[in-house]
Enzyme design. Sequence first.
Site, PDB file in Angstrom:
ATOM      1  N   GLU A 110       0.879  -1.161   0.061  1.00 17.69           N
ATOM      2  CA  GLU A 110      -0.001  -0.113   0.033  1.00 17.69           C
ATOM      3  C   GLU A 110       0.717   1.260   0.035  1.00 17.69           C
ATOM      4  OE1 GLU A 110      -4.053   1.846   2.370  1.00 17.69           O
ATOM      5  OE2 GLU A 110      -2.318   0.400   3.499  1.00 17.69           O
ATOM      6  N   CYS A 167      -6.139  -2.945   2.363  1.00 20.92           N
ATOM      7  CA  CYS A 167      -5.652  -2.510   3.719  1.00 20.92           C
ATOM      8  C   CYS A 167      -7.185  -2.693   4.471  1.00 20.92           C
ATOM      9  CB  CYS A 167      -5.045  -1.352   4.065  1.00 20.92           C
ATOM     10  SG  CYS A 167      -4.443  -1.207   5.901  1.00 20.92           S
ATOM     11  N   LYS A 175      -9.861   2.074  -2.837  1.00 22.51           N
ATOM     12  CA  LYS A 175     -10.012   1.612  -1.594  1.00 22.51           C
ATOM     13  C   LYS A 175     -11.358   2.010  -1.133  1.00 22.51           C
ATOM     14  CE  LYS A 175      -7.868   1.717   3.029  1.00 22.51           C
ATOM     15  NZ  LYS A 175      -6.777   2.233   3.635  1.00 22.51           N
TER      16      LYS A 175
END
Length: 329
Positions: free
Chosen positions: A91, A204, A163
């Site tokens: 990331e 994440c 995301k």
Amino acid sequence: MLSRLNPYNVASPVAKTLLRQSLQSRLCCPHPSLTTRSMSKDAPLPTAPERVKIALCQLLTTADKEKNIQTAREAIKTAASNGAKLVVLPEMFNCPYANESFPVYAEDIDGGNCPSVDALAQAAQQSSVTLVGGSLPERSQGKLYNTCCVFDTKGKMLARHRKTHLFDIDIPGKITFKESTNLSPGDSLTVVDTEAGRLGIGICYDLRFPEFSMVYAQQGCQLLLFPAAFNMTTGPVHWELLAKARAIDNQIFVALCSPARNPPGAGYQAWGHSTAVGPFAEVLATCDEQPTIVYADLDFTQMGERRRNMPIRAQKRFDLYSQVEALGR
């Protein structure tokens, strides 16, 4: 909404149509050259090798963007030379993980001003690997996103995942971080067929939401990939636990790729420990917090064996789970 996202518990043709339309609206690859696949009870697996060697490149990121890009290129080349066919970056591989960094390092992928993306495409082509390019800050139409780009072995961008769950937490005395200060959430899930298999992409904090991974599993994904930068508070207790949970929930392969940990006092402290987990929640490969490349050989035939031995997918009781959304609001 679990009851609407369930391909197993649909009685009428009308309901099936509504379900398919609902999933299609939520599950897509944002890259304009792609189309959303049809939805089904158990989407067929793509034509892909039964086994694939994956490389998780745990890289140390600095304030020097050009250096970060070069570090990534070298890691991709090294991974390919060691036999990896699927390479994953961490990331925010091209910049420090900090709210003040995201606007400064952001790239306009649609506008063509994207040195990081160009470098990844070239590296994938030169090394002939499928590349999941970690994530980077993307600028688009006045907004910033935490975005992962996926490339095929020819360097073509196959998909772009933004995301969907932003990292907004406050653990007093430990860590406070609000991605939403600068970033906007994506609004779709990303399934992409590659030479290395059918991949479900998350970033994440997306890992913490079981429904997210469940949809990917129902769409025939063989491997869930999460470029991720867990911190020193949640990492030690949740990192491996969540990887194992998502794997065993869905009897699927899961891989997490972290940045290496910065020296003390040098910005965000990532947990590291990039890890690959099998469909029986077995850790296939992992590492410590230092810069390294983690290799794992994934045998996709194990998914069928595990699902035959313990057919939890067919045993789910979605007729009882419809309250989940109502209770969660």
